[in-house]
Structure formats: C-alpha cells, structure tokens
Design an enzyme around this catalytic site. Sequence first.
Site, PDB file in Angstrom:
ATOM      1  N   HIS A 233      14.607  83.010   4.316  1.00  0.00           N
ATOM      2  CA  HIS A 233      14.933  84.023   5.326  1.00  0.00           C
ATOM      3  C   HIS A 233      15.665  83.317   6.466  1.00  0.00           C
ATOM      4  O   HIS A 233      15.258  82.225   6.874  1.00  0.00           O
ATOM      5  CB  HIS A 233      13.672  84.654   5.926  1.00  0.00           C
ATOM      6  CG  HIS A 233      12.689  85.183   4.935  1.00  0.00           C
ATOM      7  ND1 HIS A 233      12.398  86.528   4.816  1.00  0.00           N
ATOM      8  CD2 HIS A 233      11.903  84.550   4.027  1.00  0.00           C
ATOM      9  CE1 HIS A 233      11.472  86.697   3.890  1.00  0.00           C
ATOM     10  NE2 HIS A 233      11.151  85.510   3.397  1.00  0.00           N
TER      11      HIS A 233
ATOM     12  N   ARG B 287       9.875  97.880  16.062  1.00  0.00           N
ATOM     13  CA  ARG B 287       8.579  97.228  16.253  1.00  0.00           C
ATOM     14  C   ARG B 287       7.925  97.789  17.508  1.00  0.00           C
ATOM     15  O   ARG B 287       8.576  97.934  18.540  1.00  0.00           O
ATOM     16  CB  ARG B 287       8.741  95.712  16.381  1.00  0.00           C
ATOM     17  CG  ARG B 287       9.326  95.061  15.140  1.00  0.00           C
ATOM     18  CD  ARG B 287       9.493  93.562  15.281  1.00  0.00           C
ATOM     19  NE  ARG B 287      10.166  93.006  14.121  1.00  0.00           N
ATOM     20  CZ  ARG B 287      10.491  91.714  13.996  1.00  0.00           C
ATOM     21  NH1 ARG B 287      10.195  90.862  14.964  1.00  0.00           N
ATOM     22  NH2 ARG B 287      11.104  91.290  12.906  1.00  0.00           N
TER      23      ARG B 287
ATOM     24  N   GLN C 164      18.702  93.287  13.467  1.00  0.00           N
ATOM     25  CA  GLN C 164      18.427  91.902  13.075  1.00  0.00           C
ATOM     26  C   GLN C 164      19.512  91.451  12.107  1.00  0.00           C
ATOM     27  O   GLN C 164      19.785  92.104  11.101  1.00  0.00           O
ATOM     28  CB  GLN C 164      17.053  91.830  12.414  1.00  0.00           C
ATOM     29  CG  GLN C 164      16.457  90.436  12.388  1.00  0.00           C
ATOM     30  CD  GLN C 164      14.982  90.477  12.022  1.00  0.00           C
ATOM     31  OE1 GLN C 164      14.574  91.230  11.147  1.00  0.00           O
ATOM     32  NE2 GLN C 164      14.183  89.674  12.685  1.00  0.00           N
TER      33      GLN C 164
ATOM     34  N   ASP D 208      20.006  89.592   9.540  1.00  0.00           N
ATOM     35  CA  ASP D 208      19.243  88.907   8.506  1.00  0.00           C
ATOM     36  C   ASP D 208      20.142  88.389   7.392  1.00  0.00           C
ATOM     37  O   ASP D 208      21.234  88.897   7.147  1.00  0.00           O
ATOM     38  CB  ASP D 208      18.243  89.879   7.883  1.00  0.00           C
ATOM     39  CG  ASP D 208      16.833  89.649   8.385  1.00  0.00           C
ATOM     40  OD1 ASP D 208      16.515  88.513   8.735  1.00  0.00           O
ATOM     41  OD2 ASP D 208      16.060  90.627   8.426  1.00  0.00           O
TER      42      ASP D 208
ATOM     43  N   CYS E  73      13.229  92.124   5.014  1.00  0.00           N
ATOM     44  CA  CYS E  73      13.063  91.347   3.784  1.00  0.00           C
ATOM     45  C   CYS E  73      12.517  92.132   2.578  1.00  0.00           C
ATOM     46  O   CYS E  73      13.049  91.981   1.477  1.00  0.00           O
ATOM     47  CB  CYS E  73      12.246  90.084   4.033  1.00  0.00           C
ATOM     48  SG  CYS E  73      11.120  90.131   5.408  1.00  0.00           S
TER      49      CYS E  73
ATOM     50  N   LYS F  56       8.899  77.514   9.285  1.00  0.00           N
ATOM     51  CA  LYS F  56      10.236  77.897   9.728  1.00  0.00           C
ATOM     52  C   LYS F  56      10.834  76.835  10.640  1.00  0.00           C
ATOM     53  O   LYS F  56      10.133  75.990  11.194  1.00  0.00           O
ATOM     54  CB  LYS F  56      10.194  79.235  10.461  1.00  0.00           C
ATOM     55  CG  LYS F  56       9.304  79.254  11.697  1.00  0.00           C
ATOM     56  CD  LYS F  56       9.331  80.616  12.385  1.00  0.00           C
ATOM     57  CE  LYS F  56       8.442  80.601  13.635  1.00  0.00           C
ATOM     58  NZ  LYS F  56       8.585  81.827  14.441  1.00  0.00           N
TER      59      LYS F  56
ATOM     60  N   HIS G 194      19.014  86.753   3.289  1.00  0.00           N
ATOM     61  CA  HIS G 194      17.996  86.220   2.389  1.00  0.00           C
ATOM     62  C   HIS G 194      18.720  85.509   1.262  1.00  0.00           C
ATOM     63  O   HIS G 194      19.582  86.089   0.599  1.00  0.00           O
ATOM     64  CB  HIS G 194      17.093  87.338   1.867  1.00  0.00           C
ATOM     65  CG  HIS G 194      16.353  88.039   2.961  1.00  0.00           C
ATOM     66  ND1 HIS G 194      16.761  89.248   3.491  1.00  0.00           N
ATOM     67  CD2 HIS G 194      15.265  87.663   3.667  1.00  0.00           C
ATOM     68  CE1 HIS G 194      15.937  89.595   4.466  1.00  0.00           C
ATOM     69  NE2 HIS G 194      15.027  88.653   4.593  1.00  0.00           N
TER      70      HIS G 194
END
Length: 649
Positions: A525, A377, A395, A397, A348, A479, A399
């Site tokens: 997100h 991570r 990921q 993702d 992000c 979320k 946005h």
Amino acid sequence: MQVKDARIGRRPFYGGIEMTFFVDVSGEKRVEGAPMKALEALQALGFSLDGVVAAKVDGVSVDLEATVSGGVVEPITADSPEGLEVIRHSASHLMAQAVLRLFPGAKLGVGPAIKDGFYYDILFPSPITDEDLPRIEEEMRRISQEDLPVERVVLPRGEAVELFSNRGERFKVELIGEIQDDTVSIYRQGEFVDLCRGPHVRSTGVLRNFKLLSLAGAYWRGDEKNVMLTRIYGTAFHSKEALDLYLARLEEARQRDHRKLGRELDIFSIQPEGPGFPFFHPKGMVILNELVDFWKREHKRRGYLEIRTPLILDRSLWERSGHWDHYRENMYFTSIDERPFAVKPMNCPGGILVFKSSTRSYRDLPLRMSELGVVHRHERSGVLHGLMRVRCFTQDDAHIYCTPEQVGEEIAGVIDLMRYVYKDVFGFPYKVELSTRPDNYMGSLDMWNLAEDKLRETLEATGTEYKVNPGDGAFYGPKIDFHLEDSIGRTWQCGTIQLDFQMPEKFDVSYVGADGMEHRPVMIHRTVFGSLERFLGILIEHYAGAFPFWLAPVQVKILPVKPELGDYASNVDQVLKGWGIRTEMDWRDEKLGRKIRDAQVSKVPYMLVIGGKEAESSTVAVRHRVNGDLGAMSLESLKAVLDREFRPR
C-alpha cells in the site's frame, strides 16, 4: 564495568559521610556509597551546574533533589530536549497554581508537556475566554518571583486519595484509582499540590520564559461521553531569545494559516452545513486539478494502471478486511435494500476485488494499481481543522501486487517516486521513519518480522536515512512514513509505504506461478500526497499562498490602464490563453497602483500593465510579484520568460 583504579576521589556529604565517585572505562561518571542528592552527585563528579534543571541516573530522569545511592549520573540542561520537557511540565504546574489562585472553584484534569509547549485541562466554575489568559500569565509571573521550592512527596495511595478528596479534586482521585502501585508521588509548591511522576525544576523561580497561547475544549480522558473541560495551551523555553523566536514563528504560521489564506484567496471554505467536508471554489479546483494531472502523468510514466472503486460497499467486505474489528468507530454506515453497507474509510479492500476479478499470472506482476479514491472517516468535531483534519478526503492510493522476490525493487521504486515529488518538484526536505508492529497487530509474528526486515533492508539498500518508530505500524503491516519539512520548519507526515502480508491472506488473493500452481502475492500500500486536501493545505501554508507558477490559480493578471485599451488587452488575453496560460483581466475603473497592489495581495505571479504606449508598440509592461518591474516586452519575449517557469516534467 566499574574500574576501581580509575577512582578520582572521596568527598564528605551529609555531615561527614563520604561518597565515592570515579570514572569507568567507557568514560561514564559514576557514584557509589552513601546516599546523596543528585545535585550533589553532579557537583562531586565535576559537572557545571549552569543551566541544569534535572539529572539522569542510569538513564532515568530525576529531580535534582532526588536521592542517589549510586549509578551513572548525568546532568539535564535546560536547552536539551529532556530539559525543555522538564521546564514545560513544570510550567503547566505553575499555570495550574495560578488558575487555582484566580479561580478557587476550578478542578484540575491533566497537564502534560507536549511538543513545543504544554497544556492543562481544567473544569472552571464558569467559562473563561482568551481575555483571561493575560491575567493568568501575570499570576504565573508572581508565583515565579516568589521562587517557591518544588518538593516531591511519596504517599500511600489511601493518603493521596484522602488528600485530593479533601481538595475536591475528583479527576485526580479517579486517576489515583487506576494506579497499580501502593504509593503515588505528588509535587508541592507553596499551597499547590498536584499528582505527578515528575521530574520538575527545583523552584518556581527557574520558570521565567513562558507564554499562554490559546484555549480549546477537551473532553475528560478524550471521551465525548465525559464532561467538557477547558484546555489552556502555553509554551515555555530556557531563554527569552528562544521564546521570542518561537513566538515569531507562531505569528508567521498564523499569517500562513491555510484557513485564513483559503478564505482570502477564494480557494476553499468550510460551511456550517458540512462540518469537516470542505467546499472547493473555482481557484481551489484549478490547484487540485493541476496536482491530479501531475499525479496521473507521473503514475502513468511509472507503469501504474488507474482504477476507481465504489464509495459504499457491503459490511461483509469490511468484516473480512479487519476494518470492522479494528476501525469501526471511524466509519459511517448505511442500509440499502435492508442490507448493511459501510462508506469506505480506505480504498484497499475495493482494490483487492479489482485484482481478484481476473485470474492473474506471474507474468502480470508486479501489477501497480493507482486510485484517487474519495474516503470518509468519522472525526470528532473538536479535532476538525480546515483541510488538515477532515471527514471526507481524496486519498492518492496505489496498491502494488508482486512476488516476494520483487518486493525490494518495488519499494525502492516508490522511494524514488517520493524523492522526486517531495524534493525535485516541491522542494521539501523530508525525513523517513520505519513504523513497526503495533499492539493490535493482525497476523503471525513471523510474517511481521519478515515484513519489517524487508522494509529495513530496502531502506538501507537505497541509502535512505531513517529512524525507527516502534509500535506505530498499521494493524495489517509495518510502514515507512515520510515527514516533510515546510518553509518555516514544521513537519508534516504525508506519504507512506505499507508492506502487507495479511490482506492477501484474508481475501485469498493469488496468482498463477511459473510452476502452474497458485501463489500468494505480497501487497504494498502507498500514498504520495497522503490526502489531496491535506496536501493542498500544507502547500498553502508552505508557500504562504504564493503558489509556484505551474500551480497558481491565476498565472497572469492583465491590467489595462484605461477602458479604451480593452481591445488590445483582450487580444493579449486571448494570445496567452492560447499558450495555455491562466489569465484574469482587471477591468475596474481604478488607479493603476491599486490594481497592482490588489494583484500582489492575490499573489499572482505576473502582471501585465497595458497603457497607450504598449498598445501602440504591441508590447506589454511586465511585473513579477517578487522581482518587480521587468520592463516592456513583446509577446514573443514574454512567452520565452513564461516558458522558463518550472513545470513538472
């Protein structure tokens, strides 16, 4: 409200002392008067005691031997979720008692009930192995047959410390030191004593249907600086039938284990040189690329613009985003030209920099930016698990930057995308959770309340059933989580939608409104697969390696009966490749039965057997991995069959 004229009786307890019991207007069964045991209160209220393992008094779970002075009293039955938790927690004590009988020098950590079972963390005098589990289980059965009463005792903290100190239970003494109350509760069964809040079953004889499952390592208090304990996992149920059903499901899960199938089907591997960093083999890349191609087509169709952001970014970015304060222990760091950098754990912040690279107008919104971003991570070695828990993953993702007025419509669009992918494409049933403000939240309470209300309103407007998961939101916003159910009933959290008012504020993100003034966009997100690697692991286990036709690494296996049929077999192979079909030829000098079995084991959807007759008639003998022999077909007929196989639109 208690209604006295609804009183249904008075019965003597404890040597003639009477307890009043009655039903109030809501139908709740209540007791008042002299103290009595919860078990006796249930009897007085007319409840059947068959299968009852504990009770609730005004909604609080207690032992059947607990003293009740009044309140709404309800039974907890062994087959209820609360009852199973009582049984499993009691089974962890049963296991600990058996361990201490067999290994007198062992020291006990903690032993909670967990989903589908229980565990106990124990420091053994010397290491134990899986071969020790049957012996521990046998001792548990002996203690069960002894039918020892389970008794709750409340002690002053000082006495409890002395009790466990005399037993050499240093972990228990440490836990007592953190208890704020003046008293602590312990449980006794025979010679065994444990620190515990309870509740527990009345006696060890109640515990009959249990099984020890596995061993693992676990640091004391989950801190890798502490001593490593041995964690023994087990499960327990209210009936033999339920236990047998669960064990059968475990065996099915073992057969579907993505690590096992990944190795057997040559999809991926984890090498000693890269713990937590999966290696994808050619067949694994076929599946990943099909998933990525589908993902890109669907996002393009829905108006997303794809971007890519760097893997490593300056530390100041992560300080600004809040990850430095809230997520630092999960990140990797490096230095470039004597400047501190971090390997991105999330996409992000980089995506925000792309948004800020140009002046944005309200006419540009909603702006949907998608990214297949590789993130890293730090995970402790003890929690790494195949593709399900890794240190590097992709990921999927996106946005979405939008005005406050567009939030509802954009979230509804994401919910529709999730439904299409999970239900229509992969056939997963799923459940939805709304996760609200955590303790370490960032930003103002008013903004959080507004964000939670927006998500709740959209879920209800789209007719999406959901439950609230309090306190489990991300630190920057609430979320919506999507939990998929696989073919053997397990659930997996994959997709998420996070509504974020914080990041745009921290990064001073703005757009020019119709009034010519700068305004703050709302940032959404979202992920669909969650992690491409983990989603592949889920699919491997869901399909047991037998992927649907569009995902299968090899869609058609061509099996020539004799080497001299190679020219015709090669021609068939080239025709199918021209159709875009992924084929593989089995040239081995093996019997046809062996070739068919090997293709079945490899879980190839279609097999084409080519013998002399097929070569002469320009046909192929078609076999399906589930439906078996489909007969001889011309290539045109075969194409019609393959064209009917499902492919995402």
